[in-house]
Scaffold this active site. Sequence first.
Site, PDB file in Angstrom:
ATOM      1  N   ASN A  50      13.882  32.046  35.183  1.00  0.00           N
ATOM      2  CA  ASN A  50      14.534  33.354  35.127  1.00  0.00           C
ATOM      3  C   ASN A  50      16.043  33.104  35.161  1.00  0.00           C
ATOM      4  O   ASN A  50      16.602  32.857  36.216  1.00  0.00           O
ATOM      5  CB  ASN A  50      14.081  34.196  36.332  1.00  0.00           C
ATOM      6  CG  ASN A  50      14.814  35.521  36.410  1.00  0.00           C
ATOM      7  OD1 ASN A  50      15.488  35.921  35.459  1.00  0.00           O
ATOM      8  ND2 ASN A  50      14.682  36.200  37.542  1.00  0.00           N
ATOM      9  N   TRP A  51      16.645  33.179  33.987  1.00  0.00           N
ATOM     10  CA  TRP A  51      18.067  32.831  33.895  1.00  0.00           C
ATOM     11  C   TRP A  51      18.983  33.953  34.387  1.00  0.00           C
ATOM     12  O   TRP A  51      20.197  33.768  34.476  1.00  0.00           O
ATOM     13  CB  TRP A  51      18.425  32.446  32.463  1.00  0.00           C
ATOM     14  CG  TRP A  51      17.969  31.067  32.082  1.00  0.00           C
ATOM     15  CD1 TRP A  51      17.412  30.121  32.910  1.00  0.00           C
ATOM     16  CD2 TRP A  51      18.030  30.454  30.786  1.00  0.00           C
ATOM     17  NE1 TRP A  51      17.134  28.982  32.212  1.00  0.00           N
ATOM     18  CE2 TRP A  51      17.507  29.148  30.906  1.00  0.00           C
ATOM     19  CE3 TRP A  51      18.478  30.890  29.541  1.00  0.00           C
ATOM     20  CZ2 TRP A  51      17.420  28.282  29.822  1.00  0.00           C
ATOM     21  CZ3 TRP A  51      18.396  30.023  28.456  1.00  0.00           C
ATOM     22  CH2 TRP A  51      17.874  28.728  28.592  1.00  0.00           C
ATOM     23  N   LYS A  52      18.419  35.130  34.628  1.00  0.00           N
ATOM     24  CA  LYS A  52      19.227  36.267  35.100  1.00  0.00           C
ATOM     25  C   LYS A  52      20.425  36.472  34.160  1.00  0.00           C
ATOM     26  O   LYS A  52      20.303  36.229  32.960  1.00  0.00           O
ATOM     27  CB  LYS A  52      19.637  36.047  36.559  1.00  0.00           C
ATOM     28  CG  LYS A  52      18.421  35.728  37.441  1.00  0.00           C
ATOM     29  CD  LYS A  52      18.706  35.747  38.913  1.00  0.00           C
ATOM     30  CE  LYS A  52      17.440  35.401  39.666  1.00  0.00           C
ATOM     31  NZ  LYS A  52      17.588  35.491  41.111  1.00  0.00           N
TER      32      LYS A  52
ATOM     33  N   HIS B 274      11.461  42.765  39.095  1.00  0.00           N
ATOM     34  CA  HIS B 274      12.193  41.773  39.899  1.00  0.00           C
ATOM     35  C   HIS B 274      12.945  42.492  41.019  1.00  0.00           C
ATOM     36  O   HIS B 274      13.408  43.619  40.838  1.00  0.00           O
ATOM     37  CB  HIS B 274      13.156  40.998  39.001  1.00  0.00           C
ATOM     38  CG  HIS B 274      13.775  39.838  39.706  1.00  0.00           C
ATOM     39  ND1 HIS B 274      14.860  39.979  40.538  1.00  0.00           N
ATOM     40  CD2 HIS B 274      13.432  38.532  39.749  1.00  0.00           C
ATOM     41  CE1 HIS B 274      15.169  38.801  41.049  1.00  0.00           C
ATOM     42  NE2 HIS B 274      14.308  37.903  40.591  1.00  0.00           N
TER      43      HIS B 274
ATOM     44  N   GLU C  74      15.832  42.241  42.071  1.00  0.00           N
ATOM     45  CA  GLU C  74      17.183  42.701  41.700  1.00  0.00           C
ATOM     46  C   GLU C  74      17.105  43.997  40.896  1.00  0.00           C
ATOM     47  O   GLU C  74      17.968  44.867  41.023  1.00  0.00           O
ATOM     48  CB  GLU C  74      17.917  41.588  40.930  1.00  0.00           C
ATOM     49  CG  GLU C  74      18.318  40.466  41.880  1.00  0.00           C
ATOM     50  CD  GLU C  74      18.315  39.071  41.263  1.00  0.00           C
ATOM     51  OE1 GLU C  74      18.373  38.941  40.034  1.00  0.00           O
ATOM     52  OE2 GLU C  74      18.246  38.100  42.054  1.00  0.00           O
TER      53      GLU C  74
ATOM     54  N   GLU D 163       7.799  36.956  45.413  1.00  0.00           N
ATOM     55  CA  GLU D 163       9.147  36.479  45.706  1.00  0.00           C
ATOM     56  C   GLU D 163       9.687  37.183  46.946  1.00  0.00           C
ATOM     57  O   GLU D 163      10.147  38.332  46.853  1.00  0.00           O
ATOM     58  CB  GLU D 163      10.083  36.769  44.526  1.00  0.00           C
ATOM     59  CG  GLU D 163       9.662  36.123  43.230  1.00  0.00           C
ATOM     60  CD  GLU D 163      10.841  35.979  42.281  1.00  0.00           C
ATOM     61  OE1 GLU D 163      11.201  34.846  41.979  1.00  0.00           O
ATOM     62  OE2 GLU D 163      11.400  37.005  41.866  1.00  0.00           O
TER      63      GLU D 163
ATOM     64  N   GLY E 264      17.742  33.206  45.871  1.00  0.00           N
ATOM     65  CA  GLY E 264      19.152  32.859  45.726  1.00  0.00           C
ATOM     66  C   GLY E 264      19.842  32.534  47.033  1.00  0.00           C
ATOM     67  O   GLY E 264      21.068  32.458  47.095  1.00  0.00           O
TER      68      GLY E 264
ATOM     69  N   SER F 176      14.298  30.277  45.773  1.00  0.00           N
ATOM     70  CA  SER F 176      14.902  28.984  46.099  1.00  0.00           C
ATOM     71  C   SER F 176      13.980  27.788  45.841  1.00  0.00           C
ATOM     72  O   SER F 176      13.980  26.821  46.604  1.00  0.00           O
ATOM     73  CB  SER F 176      15.439  28.984  47.533  1.00  0.00           C
ATOM     74  OG  SER F 176      16.422  29.997  47.695  1.00  0.00           O
TER      75      SER F 176
ATOM     76  N   GLY G 103      14.973  30.755  39.640  1.00  0.00           N
ATOM     77  CA  GLY G 103      16.284  31.266  39.251  1.00  0.00           C
ATOM     78  C   GLY G 103      17.291  30.133  39.146  1.00  0.00           C
ATOM     79  O   GLY G 103      17.347  29.402  38.157  1.00  0.00           O
ATOM     80  N   GLY G 104      18.089  29.947  40.205  1.00  0.00           N
ATOM     81  CA  GLY G 104      19.208  28.993  40.201  1.00  0.00           C
ATOM     82  C   GLY G 104      18.860  27.621  39.649  1.00  0.00           C
ATOM     83  O   GLY G 104      19.592  27.080  38.795  1.00  0.00           O
TER      84      GLY G 104
END
Length: 255
Positions: free
Chosen positions: A10-12, A97, A99, A169, A175, A215, A236-237
């Site tokens: 998930n590159w956001k 998600h 966010e 999640e 994150g 994470s 993500g990250g």
Amino acid sequence: MSRKNIIAANWKMNMTPSETAEFLDPFLQTFSTRVNVDIVIAPSFISIPKASELITPNPAVSLSAQNMSHEASGAFTGETSAAMLLDVACEYVILGHSERRSLYGEDDAVINKKVHATLAAGMKPILCIGESLEEREGGQLESVLTSQLEGSLAEVSADQMADIVIAYEPVWAIGTGVTASPEQAQDTQKFVRSVLENLYGAEVAAATRIQYGGSVKPGNAAELIGQPDIDGFLVGGASLDPQSFAEIVSAGIGG
Ligand code: PGA
């Protein structure tokens, strides 16, 4: 019941179209033939066409969007439809998600409409659920996850569940560098599966893939994927670097 692991990036709101090409060139060489894990890349909308051009010839990797409108077309400024995503060969759509829920006010009712629109278009939702730290510490973990699942899966049939991936999640792990321990993630995902069993029966629950997200890194992926109810990751990250995402995918192959 053996479930094939599914590892999704998930590159956001990261990765321009040019950066997408820079990532995918080496990454797709590493995974150029089908492996025993589903690999999914979810770029931002603007980078999807470039990613599609590079990913479509590769049998091992699939493309996902990070969101989608439940409306088919029309006066919805800034939105993206199922037909648009199908036109660039998207196979999955990340929905709900945390966010999207917390920053853009998406609730289970709207996520449910998006789930139905995604399924109707022949794409596969990656449906995200998860509790805040306050909810976990306040003893509401199970009620929060149950109502997210019931609300966002309303009127979804047992047959349709074959096309749905759940991503658990915990909001406090996204994150933050704080990962749920393998035991915490396993216990919670086992609970998520029990909710699916209540809703759809044992067979559907046993066949549904449940990812963990929050994470995930090369250093913790192997231990997490070793848990019986963890069937992959939403990353993500650590998915922004081809080498680190490749290491996480490799943990998924071994798990
Ligand atoms: P993270 O994000 O891996 O950076 O914690 C996961 C996600 O939000 O899907």
